[in-house]
Every structure is written in C-alpha cells, then in structure tokens.
Design a protein around this motif. Structure first.
Motif, PDB file in Angstrom:
ATOM      1  N   ASN A  93       0.840  -1.306   0.007  1.00  0.00           N
ATOM      2  CA  ASN A  93      -0.060   0.148  -0.097  1.00  0.00           C
ATOM      3  C   ASN A  93       0.521   1.358   0.034  1.00  0.00           C
ATOM      4  OD1 ASN A  93      -2.488  -1.347   0.082  1.00  0.00           O
ATOM      5  ND2 ASN A  93      -2.024  -1.678   2.233  1.00  0.00           N
ATOM      6  N   LYS A  94       2.030   1.102  -0.388  1.00  0.00           N
ATOM      7  CA  LYS A  94       3.218   2.242  -0.408  1.00  0.00           C
ATOM      8  C   LYS A  94       3.709   2.265  -1.744  1.00  0.00           C
ATOM      9  CE  LYS A  94       3.733   2.493   4.547  1.00  0.00           C
ATOM     10  NZ  LYS A  94       4.997   2.311   5.588  1.00  0.00           N
ATOM     11  N   GLY A 144       6.394 -12.210  -3.310  1.00  0.00           N
ATOM     12  CA  GLY A 144       5.214 -11.599  -2.445  1.00  0.00           C
ATOM     13  C   GLY A 144       4.426 -10.925  -3.079  1.00  0.00           C
ATOM     14  N   GLY A 145       3.255 -11.650  -3.074  1.00  0.00           N
ATOM     15  CA  GLY A 145       2.081 -11.039  -4.135  1.00  0.00           C
ATOM     16  C   GLY A 145       1.756  -9.616  -3.666  1.00  0.00           C
ATOM     17  N   HIS A 146       2.042  -9.079  -2.580  1.00  0.00           N
ATOM     18  CA  HIS A 146       1.692  -7.649  -2.382  1.00  0.00           C
ATOM     19  C   HIS A 146       2.607  -6.774  -3.226  1.00  0.00           C
ATOM     20  CE1 HIS A 146       5.840  -8.542  -0.008  1.00  0.00           C
ATOM     21  NE2 HIS A 146       6.113  -7.247  -0.192  1.00  0.00           N
ATOM     22  N   LEU A 147       3.415  -7.294  -3.912  1.00  0.00           N
ATOM     23  CA  LEU A 147       4.384  -6.470  -5.078  1.00  0.00           C
ATOM     24  C   LEU A 147       3.692  -6.277  -6.248  1.00  0.00           C
ATOM     25  CD1 LEU A 147       7.782  -7.969  -4.188  1.00  0.00           C
ATOM     26  CD2 LEU A 147       7.097  -5.940  -3.287  1.00  0.00           C
ATOM     27  N   PRO A 175      -4.686  -8.571   0.238  1.00  0.00           N
ATOM     28  CA  PRO A 175      -6.047  -8.557   0.299  1.00  0.00           C
ATOM     29  C   PRO A 175      -6.880  -9.896  -0.664  1.00  0.00           C
ATOM     30  CG  PRO A 175      -5.284  -6.236  -0.555  1.00  0.00           C
ATOM     31  CD  PRO A 175      -4.024  -7.546  -0.518  1.00  0.00           C
ATOM     32  N   TRP A 176      -6.107 -10.754  -0.908  1.00  0.00           N
ATOM     33  CA  TRP A 176      -6.550 -11.587  -1.840  1.00  0.00           C
ATOM     34  C   TRP A 176      -6.046 -13.133  -1.279  1.00  0.00           C
ATOM     35  CZ3 TRP A 176      -2.645 -13.600  -4.838  1.00  0.00           C
ATOM     36  CH2 TRP A 176      -1.617 -12.741  -5.147  1.00  0.00           C
ATOM     37  N   ALA A 177      -4.954 -13.169  -0.548  1.00  0.00           N
ATOM     38  CA  ALA A 177      -4.400 -14.619  -0.139  1.00  0.00           C
ATOM     39  C   ALA A 177      -3.809 -14.404   1.239  1.00  0.00           C
ATOM     40  CB  ALA A 177      -3.352 -14.891  -0.973  1.00  0.00           C
ATOM     41  N   ASP A 178      -3.918 -15.557   2.069  1.00  0.00           N
ATOM     42  CA  ASP A 178      -3.458 -15.513   3.561  1.00  0.00           C
ATOM     43  C   ASP A 178      -2.076 -16.103   3.416  1.00  0.00           C
ATOM     44  OD1 ASP A 178      -5.833 -14.364   4.516  1.00  0.00           O
ATOM     45  OD2 ASP A 178      -6.789 -16.539   4.904  1.00  0.00           O
ATOM     46  N   ASN A 179      -1.103 -15.924   4.419  1.00  0.00           N
ATOM     47  CA  ASN A 179       0.116 -15.938   4.472  1.00  0.00           C
ATOM     48  C   ASN A 179       0.349 -17.023   5.702  1.00  0.00           C
ATOM     49  OD1 ASN A 179       2.256 -14.402   6.738  1.00  0.00           O
ATOM     50  ND2 ASN A 179       0.053 -13.817   6.792  1.00  0.00           N
ATOM     51  N   TRP A 180       1.405 -17.615   5.775  1.00  0.00           N
ATOM     52  CA  TRP A 180       1.717 -18.561   6.899  1.00  0.00           C
ATOM     53  C   TRP A 180       1.525 -18.148   8.018  1.00  0.00           C
ATOM     54  CZ3 TRP A 180       5.875 -18.684  10.342  1.00  0.00           C
ATOM     55  CH2 TRP A 180       6.857 -17.632  10.292  1.00  0.00           C
ATOM     56  N   GLY A 377      -4.775   0.949   2.383  1.00  0.00           N
ATOM     57  CA  GLY A 377      -4.112   2.220   2.133  1.00  0.00           C
ATOM     58  C   GLY A 377      -5.097   3.444   1.883  1.00  0.00           C
ATOM     59  N   SER A 378      -4.547   4.622   2.317  1.00  0.00           N
ATOM     60  CA  SER A 378      -5.297   5.811   2.412  1.00  0.00           C
ATOM     61  C   SER A 378      -4.774   6.637   1.085  1.00  0.00           C
ATOM     62  CB  SER A 378      -5.003   6.614   3.553  1.00  0.00           C
ATOM     63  OG  SER A 378      -3.889   6.929   3.725  1.00  0.00           O
TER      64      SER A 378
END
Length: 412
Positions: A93-94, A144-147, A175-180, A377-378
């Motif tokens: 989110n950055k 990392g899916g956040h990327l 927002p779409w997958a859970d991590n370990w 994120g804002s």
C-alpha cells in the motif's frame, strides 16, 4: 598395533569412498547443473550498495560479504538461478510497485554487466540454452504477492519484464491471499486461503505461464492453489514439516497434493527450517530431500537454498559453492543418477515446461479488478471503478444519512 592398522584401513576406505561420491557428483553436475529456486543476492545488492553495480565493492567476481559470488557459483556447478526480486511487507500500500521494478532492473543489469557468466532467460528452452553456453541461466522470481498491488495489469507487466514465478504472499496477507503466519496464529485469516480475486490471479498466472509459488502461504492457500491451478505449482524455498514443524514448511497432506499435481518442493537450507534450531547439518538437509522423495516422489524434489536471504545455514552448506557435497551425500544414500539429475534440474524443467504448455495467451485476459473496498491504504485514487464515489454520489449519501437524523430530531 593390529587395531591401529585396522582403524587406519577403514578410515582410508571411508575417505576414498567419500572422494568417489564427490567425483561422481561433479561428473553428473557437469552435464546437469543445479537450478536453484531462490537466491536473495538482489536484496543484498540493494542493502549493501543501493543497487549500484558499478562501485568496486559490488564486483561479483570478488564480493565477499555474501553467500553468492561468481567464483562460488562456478564451484557449486550452478547453471540456473531464480533470483528473488523481493521487498518486505512494509512496502504494501506504499511504493511496492516502484521498488519491485527496481529489483527486477538490477537482475537485468547483472546479466548486462557480466554477460560471460549470466544469461537472462524467460523459458525452459532458455535455461537449456544457457546450460549449453556454460552460463548461469538467470530468471526472476517475484517474492510476495503484495508486490503486484492487487492489480492484474501489474501482474501482466511484471510478466513482460521477465517474472516467471510469483510467491503469492510473503510474511503478510494480501487482500486476496493468506500467509503462513495465519497458521502460526500471528495474523488473522482474511481470505480463508484465496479470495475470489485471488483465484483470478491464479487463472491469469496460468494463462501467462507464470509459475505459482506457495512458499510463505498458509496451508489453506496452499490447498486452494493446488486445487484451482491448471498447471503444476512450486514451493521455491520450503522444507518438510514432519521433520521440522515450522509453519513455513510443507505438511504431509499437502505433499500428497503436490504428488497428485506433479508439482515441486525446492528444499530450503535455512537452519531454522531444517532442524528448527540455529544449528543444522548438510545431512539433515538430505533428510528433508529423502522425506519429500518418500512422500511425494523423487520427481517432486528440488533445491531452493535461500542463500543471501537467511542468516543461519547448515554446517557443510555455508554458501553456493557447496552443492556438490549435498549431491555426493544423496549418492551415498543410494539415490539413482536419474533421481539426482531430477533434483538438480530436470524436475524444475519438467514443471516449468508443463506450466508453459498449460499457458494460453490466446485466451481473453482476466479483467475484473479487485473491489475497491478490499484494498488497503489511504493514498489510492478510484479512477475506473464504476461504483467509485463521485461528488453526486457523495451528496446523495450525505442526504440519505441526514434525512433520517433530522426526522429523529423533529427538525423536518
């Protein structure tokens, strides 16, 4: 005196046998070199040099601060490497997309700066070409899916820039997958595996020919991905949970799914994933290879050392030059030459080829975006969302809130 002679004889025999296994390992590796699933050298180049490859200390021929340099790669018979393009979860989110582009760029520049050593490739045939030229086939794995910032457009753009696997999460939920860490109890489950959008991400990865990497994801996410993917998947750097009950490792029921899906677990060398302590040995890493072979089959085993991404490594596997010693240990344990060649390269090449065969760029790309209210994120804009609030919608929503309130206050 006689006992001393007998002891000396058996010691000499053991040394000779060890040398024989090592020689056999090197002979095999000359034609079937290592393809390693995960190396974090690009992260070290960012931390140590801010990705400036031209500074003298960053010379990969002489670099000594890392587990990886060019002489060590050659000594280890590394012929293929998925370089990890990675940024931590605090970029989510950055500036995640900007930073991942920079990490992919530094991998491309490694190939440009050292063309005699590295050949950047994007296909299984490219890997074989690099083998033939005696170079290290260099591929990009995005960790990392956040990327991808929950964007199918970004996913496709990274594919066009060379990404050939995506690790669905790192140490945080997307927002779409859970991590370990959901399994560990440190994070709350948000998607219970993969969300509807997460399944769209998988479908688009299948269409493009990007390998789905399940290292770092929750067990529920592992099972969802193994069920919904139309192609085999990989664990680029994970080990066996039954030998070390760390949540980053793969449990037996998932290993059974790996077997049925013709997928691959590339064993991680991080001591805490090998022995669940800071101390581990090469022999214990071989135990993980043995165990995955027993449960999922020899064709499901690969190598994902996690060099330059971890701090504690097993005795005997201190850097990338040590792969022949591990292969010698497998030969000592009666792995066949075919099985060893599978672990080294052929299993990954098979999975990669099957992912390529399952891809179909003629299919219509996935286009349905993630819902705006699912994003964090804002600092986001809302261009393009059909239900994005306009000034008229904002006024309407305000009136809908105010009218009942005014009635309740007897002001209307």
């Amino acid at each position: 005196m006689a006992m001393s002679i007998i002891w000396w004889f058996w010691s000499l025999l053991a040394i000779c046998a060890s040398d024989t296994f090592r020689e056999k390992a090197e002979e095999i590796m000359k034609t079937t070199p290592v393809i390693d699933g995960h190396n974090d050298l690009p992260w070290q180049l960012l931390k140590l040099f801010n990705n400036r490859l031209n500074v003298s200390k960053a010379n990969l021929n002489t670099l000594t601060e890392t587990h990886t340099n060019i002489p060590k790669l050659k000594a280890g018979f590394v012929g293929g490497q998925f370089w990890s393009a990675y940024l931590p979860c605090d970029t989510q989110n950055k500036d995640a997309v900007k930073r991942i582009l920079e990490q992919m760029d530094v991998i491309h520049r490694m190939c440009q700066r050292y063309p005699e050593t590295f050949l950047c490739v994007t296909s299984s045939s490219g890997i074989r070409q690099a083998f033939g030229e005696g170079k290290v086939a260099s591929l990009i794995g995005v960790e990392g899916g956040h990327l991808i910032d929950s964007s199918l457009g970004v996913l496709r753009a990274l594919y066009h820039l060379g990404m050939r696997y995506l690790t669905l999460t790192h140490n945080c939920n997307t927002p779409w997958a859970d991590n370990w860490m959901v399994d560990k109890g440190d994070d709350e489950a948000e998607s219970e595996g993969l969300s509807v959008f997460g399944k769209r991400v998988l479908k688009e990865m299948n269409r493009l020919g990007v390998m789905i990497d399940l290292s770092h994801v929750s067990v529920a996410t592992m099972k969802d991905a193994l069920e919904y993917s139309e192609a085999p998947v990989i664990f680029s750097h994970s080990s066996a949970y039954s030998l070390c009950d760390h949540r980053r490792n793969v449990p037996d029921d998932v290993l059974q799914l790996v077997k049925s899906k013709r997928s691959l677990v590339m064993v991680n060398f991080y001591s805490y994933f090998v022995s669940c302590s800071k101390d581990a040995t090469l022999s214990q890493v071989a135990d993980h290879l043995d165990y995955i072979k027993k449960v999922a089959g020899a064709e499901a085993v690969g190598l994902g050392g996690d060099y330059d991404g971890v701090t504690e490594l097993p005795a005997g596997l201190e850097d990338v030059s040590k792969y022949p010693d591990l292969i010698a240990e497998l030969l000592r344990r009666n792995w066949t030459e075919t099985e060893v060649r599978g672990v080294l390269s052929e299993n990954l090449l098979r999975v990669f080829s099957e992912v390529e065969l399952a891809s179909n760029n003629m299919q219509v790309p996935e286009e349905e975006p993630i819902q705006l209210d699912e994003l964090g994120g804002s600092c986001r804009t809302d261009y393009g969302y059909s239900q994005a609030p306009s000034i008229h919608l904002q006024i309407g929503a305000l009136l809908a809130f105010l009218v009942p309130l005014l009635f309740s206050l007897n002001l209307l």
